[in-house]
Structures are given as C-alpha cells and as structure tokens.
Design a protein around this motif. Structure first.
Motif, PDB file in Angstrom:
ATOM      1  N   SER A  58       0.841  -1.184   0.000  1.00 40.61           N
ATOM      2  CA  SER A  58       0.000   0.000   0.000  1.00 40.61           C
ATOM      3  C   SER A  58       0.880   1.239   0.000  1.00 40.61           C
ATOM      4  CB  SER A  58      -0.922  -0.025   1.217  1.00 40.61           C
ATOM      5  OG  SER A  58      -0.227  -0.467   2.345  1.00 40.61           O
ATOM      6  N   ALA A  59       0.255   2.398  -0.017  1.00 42.64           N
ATOM      7  CA  ALA A  59       1.019   3.639  -0.052  1.00 42.64           C
ATOM      8  C   ALA A  59       0.212   4.737   0.607  1.00 42.64           C
ATOM      9  CB  ALA A  59       1.337   4.024  -1.494  1.00 42.64           C
ATOM     10  N   ILE A  60       0.911   5.711   1.185  1.00 47.62           N
ATOM     11  CA  ILE A  60       0.231   6.903   1.689  1.00 47.62           C
ATOM     12  C   ILE A  60       0.486   8.022   0.683  1.00 47.62           C
ATOM     13  CG2 ILE A  60       0.102   8.614   3.512  1.00 47.62           C
ATOM     14  CD1 ILE A  60       0.808   6.496   5.480  1.00 47.62           C
ATOM     15  N   MET A  88      -3.744   4.110   0.587  1.00 44.85           N
ATOM     16  CA  MET A  88      -4.377   3.321  -0.468  1.00 44.85           C
ATOM     17  C   MET A  88      -3.902   1.885  -0.397  1.00 44.85           C
ATOM     18  SD  MET A  88      -5.573   5.606  -3.131  1.00 44.85           S
ATOM     19  CE  MET A  88      -5.496   7.361  -3.382  1.00 44.85           C
ATOM     20  N   SER A 130      -3.978  -1.608   6.591  1.00 43.36           N
ATOM     21  CA  SER A 130      -4.595  -2.463   5.573  1.00 43.36           C
ATOM     22  C   SER A 130      -5.851  -3.124   6.124  1.00 43.36           C
ATOM     23  CB  SER A 130      -3.630  -3.559   5.126  1.00 43.36           C
ATOM     24  OG  SER A 130      -2.377  -3.031   4.848  1.00 43.36           O
ATOM     25  N   HIS A 133      -9.046  -1.129   5.909  1.00 44.24           N
ATOM     26  CA  HIS A 133      -9.787  -1.119   4.648  1.00 44.24           C
ATOM     27  C   HIS A 133     -10.831  -2.218   4.652  1.00 44.24           C
ATOM     28  CE1 HIS A 133      -7.298   1.825   2.716  1.00 44.24           C
ATOM     29  NE2 HIS A 133      -6.228   1.199   3.158  1.00 44.24           N
ATOM     30  N   LEU A 174       6.057  -2.090   4.152  1.00 42.92           N
ATOM     31  CA  LEU A 174       4.903  -2.477   3.342  1.00 42.92           C
ATOM     32  C   LEU A 174       4.390  -1.315   2.497  1.00 42.92           C
ATOM     33  CD1 LEU A 174       2.950  -4.552   5.970  1.00 42.92           C
ATOM     34  CD2 LEU A 174       4.123  -5.407   3.959  1.00 42.92           C
ATOM     35  N   LEU A 175       4.987  -0.143   2.706  1.00 37.65           N
ATOM     36  CA  LEU A 175       4.494   1.028   1.993  1.00 37.65           C
ATOM     37  C   LEU A 175       5.342   1.281   0.756  1.00 37.65           C
ATOM     38  CD1 LEU A 175       3.729   3.642   4.780  1.00 37.65           C
ATOM     39  CD2 LEU A 175       2.110   2.388   3.394  1.00 37.65           C
ATOM     40  N   LEU A 176       4.663   1.498  -0.358  1.00 37.48           N
ATOM     41  CA  LEU A 176       5.357   1.829  -1.589  1.00 37.48           C
ATOM     42  C   LEU A 176       5.856   3.271  -1.530  1.00 37.48           C
ATOM     43  CD1 LEU A 176       5.696   0.313  -4.348  1.00 37.48           C
ATOM     44  CD2 LEU A 176       3.856   1.766  -5.158  1.00 37.48           C
ATOM     45  N   ALA A 177       5.054   4.131  -0.921  1.00 40.58           N
ATOM     46  CA  ALA A 177       5.421   5.545  -0.785  1.00 40.58           C
ATOM     47  C   ALA A 177       4.747   6.063   0.471  1.00 40.58           C
ATOM     48  CB  ALA A 177       4.938   6.328  -1.999  1.00 40.58           C
ATOM     49  N   ASP A 178       5.396   6.994   1.124  1.00 37.63           N
ATOM     50  CA  ASP A 178       4.787   7.617   2.298  1.00 37.63           C
ATOM     51  C   ASP A 178       4.957   9.123   2.165  1.00 37.63           C
ATOM     52  OD1 ASP A 178       3.851   8.481   4.652  1.00 37.63           O
ATOM     53  OD2 ASP A 178       5.170   7.279   5.924  1.00 37.63           O
ATOM     54  N   GLU A 179       3.966   9.765   1.574  1.00 37.27           N
ATOM     55  CA  GLU A 179       4.077  11.201   1.334  1.00 37.27           C
ATOM     56  C   GLU A 179       3.663  12.000   2.553  1.00 37.27           C
ATOM     57  OE1 GLU A 179       1.922  11.906  -2.282  1.00 37.27           O
ATOM     58  OE2 GLU A 179       3.238  10.587  -3.403  1.00 37.27           O
ATOM     59  N   LEU A 180       3.254  11.299   3.612  1.00 35.63           N
ATOM     60  CA  LEU A 180       2.897  12.001   4.844  1.00 35.63           C
ATOM     61  C   LEU A 180       4.132  12.236   5.696  1.00 35.63           C
ATOM     62  CD1 LEU A 180       0.937  13.148   6.899  1.00 35.63           C
ATOM     63  CD2 LEU A 180       0.309  10.848   7.546  1.00 35.63           C
TER      64      LEU A 180
END
Lengths: 192, 124, 86
Positions: A100-102, A144, B37, B40, B102-108
């Motif tokens: 997932s990603a933020i 997400m 996750s 969700h 587990l995160l592809l991106a963390d824009e926070l």
C-alpha cells in the motif's frame, strides 16, 4: 455570490434553521410516521438541541446543481461497488501480500464543507482511507491499499481528483469550479 | 414466476452478496499484514455489505414505516463510518503502527511533524 | 428462501468467528477496535437479515442504536489512545 468572509448573524440563523429542519426530519423518520404531533414535537426538540448545543455556522458559498449531484451520487455508487469487489478479491488472494502507499492529494476546493464531503466519499470507498487532513492547504493524506507501482499510484491520485471535480460540479462555488479547471460559464452552455 | 417470487430472489441475492462481503472482511482482517490495511477491510461490511442487506430487508418487508427506519440506519452508517475510520487511522499513524516496509510511498512522512505539533494544541 | 437464510447465517457466522480471532490476537488496542467495529457491522447485518427472513421489523430500531453506538465507541477509544502518550 458571496466571498468567504467571517460568518455574519444571518449565516448563523440560516445554519440553525437548516439544523432544525434536518433534525425534525430525522425525528419523524425515527417515529416512522409523519403526523402533525410528530412535526411539532420534532420542531420543539430540535429547537432545544440547537439552542442548548450551538455549533459554529457552516459556510456554504456554492450552489446546488441537481444534475451534478446526481452524477456524483451515481459515480459514487459505481466506485463503491467496484472498490468493494477489488478489496474482497485481495482478501481472498491467499499467498499474496498487498502493498500500500500513503499519498498526499492537494485538493483545489477550499470550503470546509466540500473538503469534508470529499474526505467522507474517499473514506467510504474501500481501499482508500484518510490518515490525515490538512485544513490550511486542503491536502488529504490517503492510505491506499493494493498499490502496485508508481504508475498505479498516479492513477489513484487522478481518481481522487476526478471525484473532487465531480463534487465541485455538484456543490462548488464558481471560484472552486475555476480552480478545478472548469469554466463555470462554459459549463452552463453545455448543459442548456 | 410471480412478481413476489422475483422480488424474493433479488432480496436473497442482495443478502447473500452482503454476507459474502462480511466474510471477505473477516478473512482480510485476519490475513492483512498491518493495521491500516486491515482497516480497509473494516470499511466494507459497514458500507456496502450493510447497504445490500438493508436493501434485501427493504424488499422483503416493504412497509413505509420500516423503510424510513432503514434509510435512517443507512444514513447514520454512511455519515459516521468515515469519521471513526479517520480517528482510528490517525491514531494508528501517530502511534507509529505503520510498517514502512509495506508502503510503496509515504508522502505524509515529510509533513508528519506539522500534525504531531498541532495535535498537542487541539487535544483539549 | 430457506437456502438463502442458511447461506447468510453460515457466512455471517464464519465472518464473526474470524473477526473474534483477530480481537483475541490483537496485537494492539487499535487492531481490536477495528475488529470490534467489524464484529458490530456483522451483528447489525445478522439482525437485519433476521428481520428480512421472518418479515418481522421489531428489531430494526436496534440497528439505529447500533449504527450510532459503534461510531461513538471507536472515536472515544482512539481519542484516548492518542492522548495516552505525552
């Protein structure tokens, strides 16, 4: 149309009247029947609630566009079903660990009410979840589920922005429409 | 097949679909690796699952009084579920319950300080 | 209809059982809240399904209360958890 200025006395009264109407409707629905007795007792109870538990006025400077609202509602239901199926499929794919990603999505709409509505709609759709919301820059930080790669992530970001476009078309002010890159006057022509 | 029979069939399909969504939420809750996750999964039975079962219920019962009650249930559920999810999600992130691998991106992450400072102000 | 009723009951029971495992396992309080919320949604679905299959609306008001209570509970607990740490 009004600019976003500090709430006046009129705004306050308008918010309160709207609250009384909404609460009266809920009261009647709770009783399950629409009778005069329910109507009057409902107005009495909701007036008491509004007077004794006052809330800050809600600023609403947009316009309600029925067609836009209908479009928003239908697309929302379609998204809801599609996303529910997606998350359900992910749940039953054993041996696969979803990544997932933020994602930070800067919204273009400005009013608190519309930002709340976008956030609610995004949260209600399974697979996306609001982690933080920045009120000053109207940025939503969304978690997400099932993001596969960078490209997929950008698609999901686009998806949220399109949802925002639809909300602006349903409830936004002219200024918000412009910010979303939609010309309010052109929109009217197309609809007529 | 009569009209009542068709309606009953639609109601049955709605309710079984709602129940399947609930089950998938249960499976996801057990299987998904981290808290966010899993959240969700929690959104599904509360939103679409319950809506489907209520639709089935409305078709089966079909009196105005009960349908208004069901509309009210649906509205309450739709209005409150995101708020609860946001509160839990926010608490989860601030508590560091997010597994970065587990995160592809963390824009926070770059902006996270802003919120922790703010939270101190608004935690009345 | 009986077949559908049995199917729905079986599916919801299985879902409830899986959710209970998550509540027992945890590991954190937040996991348990999320799982409890799901369990509440499943309970609500079960009550609604019961009302549908018996065509008896008596228990519907319970759902109104459940819809509001579940929300209050999660918000209260997550609020409490964020404040716990100084």
């Amino acid at each position: 149309m009004r600019a976003a200025n500090p709430p006046t006395r009129r705004d306050r009264i308008r918010t309160q009247v709207m609250a009384v109407i909404a609460l009266t409707v809920v009261w009647n629905l709770l009783w399950g029947a629409f009778t005069w007795a329910n109507l009057f007792s409902g107005i009495l109870v909701s007036a008491a609630v509004v007077i004794f538990f006052p809330l800050p006025p809600v600023e609403f400077d947009g316009r309600v566009r029925p067609l836009g609202l209908l479009n928003f509602a239908l697309r929302f239901i379609a998204d809801l079903v599609a996303a529910s199926v997606q998350v359900a499929v992910l749940a039953f794919r054993f041996g696969h660990r979803p990544t997932s990603a933020i994602v930070a999505v800067p919204l273009r709409i400005r009013s608190d009410l519309n930002m709340t509505l976008v956030a609610e709609a995004v949260s209600l759709i399974p697979g996306s979840l609001i982690v933080e919301a920045d009120h000053e820059t109207t940025t939503l930080y969304i978690h997400m589920l099932g993001v596969e790669d960078e490209e997929h992530l950008e698609r999901l970001r686009e998806h949220v922005l399109r949802l925002e476009d639809r909300l602006a078309r349903a409830l936004g002010s002219d200024e918000e429409l412009r910010r979303c890159g939609i010309d309010p006057s052109e929109r009217k022509e197309r609809r007529s | 097949m009569t009209v009542a029979g068709v309606l009953d069939a639609i109601a049955a399909v709605c309710m079984v679909a709602g129940a399947v969504l609930s089950l998938s939420a249960g499976v996801a809750l057990l299987r998904f690796p981290d808290l966010l996750s899993r959240m969700h999964a929690a959104a599904k039975p509360q939103v679409l699952g319950l809506l489907l079962i209520l639709t089935g219920c409305a078709i089966r019962i079909g009196t105005v009084i009960d349908i208004t009650t069901m509309v009210l249930i649906a509205v309450f559920q739709l209005a409150t579920a995101p708020v609860a999810a946001h509160m839990v999600g926010r608490a989860a992130y601030r508590e560091g319950r997010v597994r970065a691998e587990l995160l592809l991106a963390d824009e926070l992450a770059p902006d996270a300080d802003k919120f922790t400072d703010k939270s101190r102000d608004d935690s009345r | 209809m009986t077949v559908a009723a049995i199917a729905v009951a079986a599916l919801l029971t299985a879902a409830g059982a899986l959710t209970l495992i998550r509540i027992v396992r945890g590991p954190s309080t937040l996991d348990r809240i999320v799982a409890t919320e799901v369990l509440l949604a499943i309970t609500a679905s079960a009550i609604a399904a019961e009302a549908a299959f018996t065509r008896d609306p008596t228990s519907l008001p319970v759902l109104v209360v459940l819809a509001i209570l579940g929300f209050t509970g999660s918000v209260a607990v997550s609020r409490f958890i964020t404040r716990e740490k100084p």
